[in-house]
Design an enzyme around this catalytic site. Structure first.
Site, PDB file in Angstrom:
ATOM      1  CB  ALA A 164      30.827  14.324  66.076  1.00 47.20           C
ATOM      2  CB  VAL A 165      35.846  11.041  65.881  1.00 48.54           C
ATOM      3  CG1 VAL A 165      36.414  12.497  66.266  1.00 48.54           C
ATOM      4  CG2 VAL A 165      35.723  10.152  67.160  1.00 48.54           C
TER       5      VAL A 165
ATOM      6  CG  HIS B 261       7.287  27.664  36.374  1.00 50.97           C
ATOM      7  ND1 HIS B 261       8.716  28.084  36.646  1.00 50.97           N
ATOM      8  CD2 HIS B 261       6.562  28.990  36.132  1.00 50.97           C
ATOM      9  CE1 HIS B 261       8.767  29.308  36.646  1.00 50.97           C
ATOM     10  NE2 HIS B 261       7.565  30.013  36.465  1.00 50.97           N
TER      11      HIS B 261
HETATM   12  P1  AMP Z   1      32.115  10.770  60.264  1.00 46.71           P
HETATM   13  O1  AMP Z   1      32.957   9.497  60.274  1.00 46.71           O
HETATM   14  O2  AMP Z   1      31.462  11.014  58.672  1.00 46.71           O
HETATM   15  O3  AMP Z   1      31.191  10.737  61.251  1.00 46.71           O
HETATM   16  O4  AMP Z   1      33.217  11.842  60.519  1.00 46.71           O
HETATM   17  C1  AMP Z   1      34.115  11.953  61.474  1.00 46.71           C
HETATM   18  C2  AMP Z   1      35.231  12.853  60.997  1.00 46.71           C
HETATM   19  O5  AMP Z   1      35.862  13.053  62.305  1.00 46.71           O
HETATM   20  C3  AMP Z   1      36.121  12.257  60.066  1.00 46.71           C
HETATM   21  O6  AMP Z   1      36.114  13.471  59.052  1.00 46.71           O
HETATM   22  C4  AMP Z   1      37.446  12.318  60.896  1.00 46.71           C
HETATM   23  O7  AMP Z   1      38.443  12.826  60.035  1.00 46.71           O
HETATM   24  C5  AMP Z   1      37.223  13.141  61.825  1.00 46.71           C
HETATM   25  N1  AMP Z   1      38.288  13.026  62.979  1.00 46.71           N
HETATM   26  C6  AMP Z   1      38.537  11.822  63.617  1.00 46.71           C
HETATM   27  N2  AMP Z   1      39.538  12.013  64.682  1.00 46.71           N
HETATM   28  C7  AMP Z   1      39.784  13.298  64.670  1.00 46.71           C
HETATM   29  C8  AMP Z   1      40.487  14.059  65.768  1.00 46.71           C
HETATM   30  N3  AMP Z   1      41.420  13.667  66.563  1.00 46.71           N
HETATM   31  N4  AMP Z   1      40.665  15.270  65.434  1.00 46.71           N
HETATM   32  C9  AMP Z   1      39.919  16.086  64.444  1.00 46.71           C
HETATM   33  N5  AMP Z   1      38.995  15.213  63.583  1.00 46.71           N
HETATM   34  C10 AMP Z   1      39.135  13.917  63.732  1.00 46.71           C
END
Ligand code: AMP
Ligand code: FAD
Length: 479
Positions: free
Chosen positions: A276-277, A451
């Site tokens: 979920a990156v 309240h």
């Molecule tokens: P979002 O964009 O809010 O969905 O968050 C995605 C998160 O994934 C971000 O905080 C990135 O820093 C994290 N992220 C992206 N690539 C990696 C990776 N290879 N390993 C660990 N975290 C990652």
């Protein structure tokens, strides 16, 4: 060439379907093109939000939260619920039922408002012509005075962990597990990673979240983020910060993940891995070379403040354009564009778009964080109030977290409104309304709140901005 429309919308997610309904309500002859098909090849409306995003994730969050409460929190409240079990198949059935009901509802709304629904993949050609190709490859071209692109986004796939749909999945796959994974890895401690990690942790998975950055939830006010992190860790979520995943290999029915943190190279084994990156704008096979629509350097369709593209009469809204990837942001833009096409001049107030993370506690905010204001050199006052001092929160066994209001030091105008705690997603609406109406912290402090309610914490935080909280010792923070 067939019918000519005033408006053709491409995509029927919350940006597109709302734009189409609004345009039709304004008397414009409107069609909406959507390619999503069900297994029996029927058109599916509602986009990511209704089918594989907001709604199914919230269904699983609600049910898993109830399960966790019944399993762990009932006894101390005098409720004996022995042998609480989860029937995963039934839980998934309920989630799918809710999705079906809502997506079917959009078809009904299209009908009621006179929106023509066209099933197929839309491609924008020059001069606002839209070519629609159906499943069998048959194409038909439509013409419109205006085209609204609302094609949304897709999960980002990263080379170290390609999705295989079974062991390494995206957010969609994570909504469909058929058993509770014993050990679950989540890459990315963003909104989606935390929400889906929470669902499966509540159902019994040992969850490890690997996050590359060192700061937890950097977009969130850090007082709030730190409070949330403490509570997530207390629930057993193993959140590893500064851990960049570098590889994932499926071996003997396990995902072997390698990552690097401050101590060097690390390894972990999981039964399932959710990646979920983040999400990317979805524009695959959408634009002909001569469509006139430009993209920015990150692949988002380039639009101005009013969602106008570079091509005359072509607009774009939602996840496919800049700004937060949120359903309500997409809908706001959809309505604005429909109104603009009809000759009105509304604008989206991007400063008043709320953000929510539907974990427990929920995290919600609108406006600026203290960190942003500090960086901008603004003078401000802060009022906070903890739910630990709120009677209703105590009665509901959810007395953790806080409300934080940040107001301009000179004008007292509310600049930021932050909540971590029970029903933060509902409470934040009070901050949105206050900020939309340009109200001061004193305006909220002078308002009468029922309240006992969780919202009394908003009242007290507003009072605290001027050092006048009643139910907590005042520690007015001035910057
Ligand atoms: P979002 O964009 O809010 O969905 O968050 C995605 C998160 O994934 C971000 O905080 C990135 O820093 C994290 N992220 C992206 N690539 C990696 C990776 N290879 N390993 C660990 N975290 C990652
Ligand atoms: P989408 O909803 O992605 O819709 C785009 C539609 O366009 C799709 O139906 C697609 O099939 C169609 N399409 C694409 N290309 C074409 C084409 N060429 N021709 C025809 N049709 C096409 N947001 C929130 O605000 N709150 C939440 O709680 C929340 N939770 C989420 C949870 C998860 C797990 C995920 C993944 C997302 C979540 N989101 C949430 C984000 C939210 O779903 C999106 O911001 C929102 O759906 C964006 O709306 P959209 O209309 O821009 O695009």
């Amino acid at each position: 060439m067939s019918d000519k429309y005033d408006v053709i919308v491409i995509g029927a997610g919350p940006g597109g379907y709302v734009a189409a309904i609004k345009a039709a309500q304004l008397g414009l002859k409107t069609a909406c093109v959507e390619s999503w098909s069900s297994e029996d090849n029927k058109q599916v409306l509602g986009g990511t939000c209704l089918n594989v995003g907001c709604i199914p994730s919230k269904a699983l969050l609600e049910i898993s939260h109830k399960f966790e409460e019944a399993s762990h929190d009932y006894e101390m409240q005098g409720i004996i619920a022995k042998d609480v079990k989860i029937d995963l198949a039934k839980m998934m059935e309920r989630k799918s039922g809710i999705v079906k009901q809502l997506t079917g509802g959009i078809a009904g709304l299209f009908k009621a408002n006179g929106v023509t629904s066209i099933h197929g993949h839309g491609k924008l050609l020059a001069n606002r012509k839209v070519e629609v190709t159906d499943k069998d490859g048959k194409s038909q071209t439509y013409e419109a005075e205006n085209v609204i692109i609302a094609t949304g986004s897709k999960p980002i796939e990263i080379p170290p962990a390609p999705f295989d749909g079974d062991y390494i999945v995206d957010s969609e796959g994570a909504l469909e597990f058929t058993e509770v994974p014993k050990r679950l890895g989540v890459i990315g401690a963003g909104v989606i990673g935390l929400e889906l990690g929470s669902v499966w942790a509540r159902l019994g998975s040992e969850v490890t979240v690997l996050e590359a950055q060192d700061t937890f939830l950097p977009a969130v006010d850090q007082q709030v983020a730190k409070d949330a992190l403490k509570q997530f860790q207390k629930q057993g979520l193993n959140i590893v910060m500064g851990a960049r995943m570098t590889g994932a290999e499926i071996k003997r029915k396990l995902v072997n993940v390698s990552y690097e943190d401050s101590k060097g190279k690390q390894e972990a084994k999981f039964d399932k891995l959710i990646v979920a990156v983040g999400r990317r704008p979805y524009t695959d096979n959408l634009l002909s070379e001569d469509s006139g629509v430009q993209m920015d350097e990150r692949g988002f369709i380039f639009v101005d403040d009013n969602c106008k593209t570079e091509a005359p009469g072509v607009w774009a809204v939602g996840d496919v354009v800049r700004g937060p990837m949120l359903a309500h942001k997409a809908s706001e833009e959809g309505v604005m564009v429909a109104e603009r096409i009809a000759g009105h001049k509304p604008q989206v107030n991007y400063d008043c778009i709320p953000n929510v993370i539907y974990t427990a506690p929920e995290v919600a905010w609108v406006g600026k964080t203290e960190e942003q204001l500090k960086a901008e050199g603004e003078e401000y006052n802060v009022g906070t109030f903890p739910f630990a001092a709120n009677g209703r929160a105590m009665a509901a066994n959810s007395a953790s977290g806080l409300v934080k209001i940040i107001a301009d030091a000179k004008t007292d105008r509310i600049l930021g409104f932050h909540v971590v705690g029970p029903q933060a997603s509902e409470i934040v609406a009070q901050g949105v309304i206050a900020m939309e109406f340009g109200s001061s912290a004193e305006d909220l402090a002078l308002t009468c709140f029922a309240h006992p309610t969780l919202s009394e914490s908003v009242h007290e935080a507003a009072l605290a901005v001027a050092g006048g909280a009643i139910h907590i010792a005042n520690r007015r923070k001035k910057k």
